[in-house]
Design a protein around this motif. Structure first.
Motif, PDB file in Angstrom:
ATOM      1  N   GLU A   1       0.840  -1.159   0.046  1.00 35.94           N
ATOM      2  CA  GLU A   1       0.121   0.048   0.078  1.00 35.94           C
ATOM      3  C   GLU A   1       0.913   1.063   0.191  1.00 35.94           C
ATOM      4  O   GLU A   1       0.201   2.387   0.164  1.00 35.94           O
ATOM      5  N   TYR A   2       2.040   1.140  -0.018  1.00 40.44           N
ATOM      6  CA  TYR A   2       2.916   2.558  -0.520  1.00 40.44           C
ATOM      7  C   TYR A   2       2.641   3.098  -1.798  1.00 40.44           C
ATOM      8  O   TYR A   2       2.536   2.283  -2.731  1.00 40.44           O
ATOM      9  N   THR A   3       2.675   4.182  -1.562  1.00 39.20           N
ATOM     10  CA  THR A   3       2.612   5.128  -3.059  1.00 39.20           C
ATOM     11  C   THR A   3       3.834   5.709  -3.370  1.00 39.20           C
ATOM     12  O   THR A   3       4.808   5.840  -2.416  1.00 39.20           O
ATOM     13  N   LEU A   4       4.222   5.916  -4.473  1.00 39.09           N
ATOM     14  CA  LEU A   4       5.459   6.378  -4.998  1.00 39.09           C
ATOM     15  C   LEU A   4       5.211   7.931  -5.434  1.00 39.09           C
ATOM     16  O   LEU A   4       4.563   8.138  -6.237  1.00 39.09           O
ATOM     17  N   GLU A   5       6.156   8.728  -4.958  1.00 33.51           N
ATOM     18  CA  GLU A   5       6.410  10.101  -5.582  1.00 33.51           C
ATOM     19  C   GLU A   5       7.958  10.096  -5.986  1.00 33.51           C
ATOM     20  O   GLU A   5       8.688   9.828  -5.329  1.00 33.51           O
TER      21      GLU A   5
ATOM     22  N   LEU B   1       2.794   5.517   2.884  1.00 36.81           N
ATOM     23  CA  LEU B   1       1.457   4.811   3.153  1.00 36.81           C
ATOM     24  C   LEU B   1       0.382   6.064   2.828  1.00 36.81           C
ATOM     25  O   LEU B   1       0.620   7.224   3.254  1.00 36.81           O
ATOM     26  N   PRO B   2      -0.596   5.764   2.342  1.00 35.00           N
ATOM     27  CA  PRO B   2      -1.725   6.715   2.008  1.00 35.00           C
ATOM     28  C   PRO B   2      -2.410   7.265   3.464  1.00 35.00           C
ATOM     29  O   PRO B   2      -2.452   6.510   4.506  1.00 35.00           O
ATOM     30  N   VAL B   3      -2.671   8.481   3.455  1.00 36.14           N
ATOM     31  CA  VAL B   3      -3.177   9.110   4.651  1.00 36.14           C
ATOM     32  C   VAL B   3      -4.756   9.424   4.495  1.00 36.14           C
ATOM     33  O   VAL B   3      -4.817  10.387   3.561  1.00 36.14           O
TER      34      VAL B   3
ATOM     35  N   PRO C   1       7.153   4.859   9.331  1.00 39.54           N
ATOM     36  CA  PRO C   1       7.713   5.848   8.863  1.00 39.54           C
ATOM     37  C   PRO C   1       7.700   5.805   7.134  1.00 39.54           C
ATOM     38  O   PRO C   1       7.238   4.814   6.397  1.00 39.54           O
ATOM     39  N   ASP C   2       8.096   6.678   6.516  1.00 34.13           N
ATOM     40  CA  ASP C   2       8.090   6.916   5.040  1.00 34.13           C
ATOM     41  C   ASP C   2       9.244   6.257   4.819  1.00 34.13           C
ATOM     42  O   ASP C   2      10.381   6.013   5.408  1.00 34.13           O
ATOM     43  N   PHE C   3       9.628   5.958   3.605  1.00 35.94           N
ATOM     44  CA  PHE C   3      10.879   5.441   2.805  1.00 35.94           C
ATOM     45  C   PHE C   3      11.166   6.049   1.620  1.00 35.94           C
ATOM     46  O   PHE C   3      10.402   6.108   0.887  1.00 35.94           O
ATOM     47  N   TYR C   4      12.593   6.588   1.771  1.00 40.74           N
ATOM     48  CA  TYR C   4      13.144   7.227   0.685  1.00 40.74           C
ATOM     49  C   TYR C   4      14.295   6.418   0.060  1.00 40.74           C
ATOM     50  O   TYR C   4      15.149   5.904   0.720  1.00 40.74           O
ATOM     51  N   VAL C   5      14.466   6.780  -1.278  1.00 45.00           N
ATOM     52  CA  VAL C   5      15.618   6.193  -1.915  1.00 45.00           C
ATOM     53  C   VAL C   5      16.215   7.381  -2.679  1.00 45.00           C
ATOM     54  O   VAL C   5      15.710   8.019  -3.500  1.00 45.00           O
TER      55      VAL C   5
END
Length: 138
Positions: free
Chosen positions: A27-31, A41-43, A52-56
């Motif tokens: 259910e993670y969305t990507l920006e 994750l959607p709010v 937490p959010d996850f960044y690459v």
């Protein structure tokens, strides 16, 4: 509370292929932007964000990204079947196997986990401890 986790990547396109193989199923969305990838994750309206959010991201200092020795990011799946499916999808998208999905003696009868590395070498765990799934025989 952990607010976000960031891993470095030298090849953002390859990282996007890898993480997009399993994070949307959780259910993670990507920006995506010039600074890299942001998975969240959607709010729901009127709710606080799930963390937490996850960044690459590429490294800030311009040196090659490296994986931390002893570092790992774990993502919770809904059940054992989803762990198996997402582990396989991540491997097909450029990951490296670090441990087939299964029970591990040290973690209890319901803890089911598969390990892999992303294309940069960052260690990732996909796990489930759903009490409705079959437990390991004791």
């Amino acid at each position: 509370m952990i607010a976000y986790v960031t891993v470095g990547a030298d090849d953002i396109a390859l990282a996007k292929r890898f993480y997009s193989a399993f994070l949307p199923a959780l259910e993670y969305t990507l920006e995506e932007g010039p600074e890299g990838l942001s998975f969240a994750l959607p709010v729901p309206k009127g709710r606080t964000p799930f963390l937490p959010d996850f960044y690459v991201k590429p490294t800030f200092d311009g040196h090659p990204a490296s994986a931390g020795n002893g570092s790992m990011v774990a993502f919770e799946a809904r059940n054992q079947n989803q762990v198996r499916d997402l582990h396989a999808a991540a491997l097909a998208a450029g990951g490296t196997n670090e441990g087939q999905p299964g029970f591990r003696d040290a973690y209890g009868p319901q803890f089911f986990v598969g390990y892999l590395r992303d294309p940069q070498g960052n260690k990732i765990a996909l796990f489930s401890s759903d009490p409705t799934d079959p437990a390991r025989d004791e």
